[in-house]
Design an enzyme around this catalytic site. Structure first.
Site, short mmCIF file in Angstrom:
data_model
loop_
_atom_site.label_atom_id
_atom_site.label_comp_id
_atom_site.label_asym_id
_atom_site.label_seq_id
_atom_site.Cartn_x
_atom_site.Cartn_y
_atom_site.Cartn_z
N GLU A 1 46.14 39.33 38.26
CA GLU A 1 45.78 38.65 39.42
C GLU A 1 44.17 38.33 39.26
O GLU A 1 43.77 37.37 39.47
CB GLU A 1 46.39 39.14 40.60
CG GLU A 1 45.77 38.30 41.91
CD GLU A 1 46.07 39.48 42.93
OE1 GLU A 1 45.45 39.10 44.20
OE2 GLU A 1 46.66 40.45 42.92
N ASP B 1 42.31 34.88 38.78
CA ASP B 1 41.41 34.01 40.02
C ASP B 1 40.41 33.65 39.32
O ASP B 1 39.91 32.40 39.76
CB ASP B 1 41.18 35.31 40.81
CG ASP B 1 40.21 35.01 41.92
OD1 ASP B 1 40.52 33.95 42.77
OD2 ASP B 1 39.07 35.50 41.96
N ASP C 1 49.52 35.60 44.84
CA ASP C 1 48.67 36.43 43.81
C ASP C 1 49.53 36.36 42.55
O ASP C 1 48.99 36.47 41.43
CB ASP C 1 49.20 38.03 44.61
CG ASP C 1 48.26 38.41 45.78
OD1 ASP C 1 47.24 37.39 45.73
OD2 ASP C 1 48.48 39.22 46.33
N GLU D 1 48.29 33.56 40.39
CA GLU D 1 46.89 33.92 39.89
C GLU D 1 47.22 34.81 38.35
O GLU D 1 46.75 34.59 37.54
CB GLU D 1 45.94 34.59 40.67
CG GLU D 1 45.61 33.68 41.80
CD GLU D 1 44.43 34.21 42.75
OE1 GLU D 1 43.46 33.61 43.02
OE2 GLU D 1 44.70 35.58 42.85
#
Length: 239
Positions: free
Chosen positions: A56, A60, A129, A132
């Site tokens: 994650e 991102d 989450d 990502e």
């Protein structure tokens, strides 16, 4: 990323998801890790000691890079401030949840009994989450181009929707409206929280001098603040 005791999910378990992603994983451990909620640590031999948090973290950054580059291409004359507002709108949790729901990601997540009992597969924060994390897994398995293909396919609609003008967060809009009139900054107050842990409802009140306070609710404090700001800004603009 793929060390430890984690064992890859069989191809049959993720074939439909990989078809939606447009990529068949060479390293299936990466995809399994991206689908594993941290609560699974020690509960399942496939996922002991693992979870999607590290992927994650990477996803991102990959999402931000791809979208930032894309915005420079689409809006070659737009100033940095406007591009930043577009970027914020496209990479925020709400946008990730829309994509996660579109690709049916929740049905593939590995969740602990506790999270399953609290409907964790559809909890917005978990969906965002995990989305990502999937982007991070795509990047590690096949490089930036694989992640970029996925992002550009699934973020194209929201980017085009906001093409006419950079989106503005309601809280920013209300702040700018108040400052332009010499008023103090909006004041946000937490009023309370109701509902179960898996579906909380937050109440927030916003106040600007000269106006009655406005109270709104949302599944998070941020969402409630945005809803309250949006309503007060609507009222203010009609005066």
């Amino acid at each position: 990323m793929s060390g430890g005791r984690i064992q890859a999910l069989p191809a049959s378990a993720t074939a439909d998801l990989e078809a939606t992603l447009g990529h068949v994983f060479g390293n299936r451990l990466l995809l399994t890790e991206a689908l594993t909620h941290p609560s699974m640590g020690g509960l399942d031999r496939r996922s002991a000691g693992k979870g999607y948090e590290r992927l994650e973290f990477l996803g991102d950054r990959v999402l931000g890079l791809v979208v930032a580059e894309w915005l420079l291409e689409r809006f070659p004359s737009e100033p940095e401030g406007a591009l930043a507002r577009r970027l914020t709108a496209l990479v925020r949790a709400e946008a990730l949840v829309v994509v996660a729901e579109k690709i049916g990601l929740g049905a593939h997540l590995l969740l602990s009994p506790g999270e399953q009992g609290s409907q964790g597969g559809i909890k917005p924060a978990i969906l965002a989450d995990a989305c990502e994390a999937v982007i991070g897994a795509l990047y590690l398995d096949a490089g930036l181009e694989a992640a970029k293909r996925f992002i550009r396919r699934h973020w194209d609609a929201p980017l085009e929707k906001a093409r006419a003008a950079p989106p503005q967060d309601p809280k920013t809009g209300l702040q700018e409206w108040a400052l332009a009139r010499g008023l103090a900054l909006p004041l946000y107050e937490d009023i309370g929280r109701t509902g179960p842990d898996h579906a909380p409802l937050f109440q927030v009140r916003v106040t600007v001098a000269g106006f009655d306070p406005v109270t709104a609710s949302g599944p998070s404090k941020r969402a409630a603040e945005k809803a309250a700001a949006d309503e007060l800004l609507r009222i203010a603009r009609t005066r």
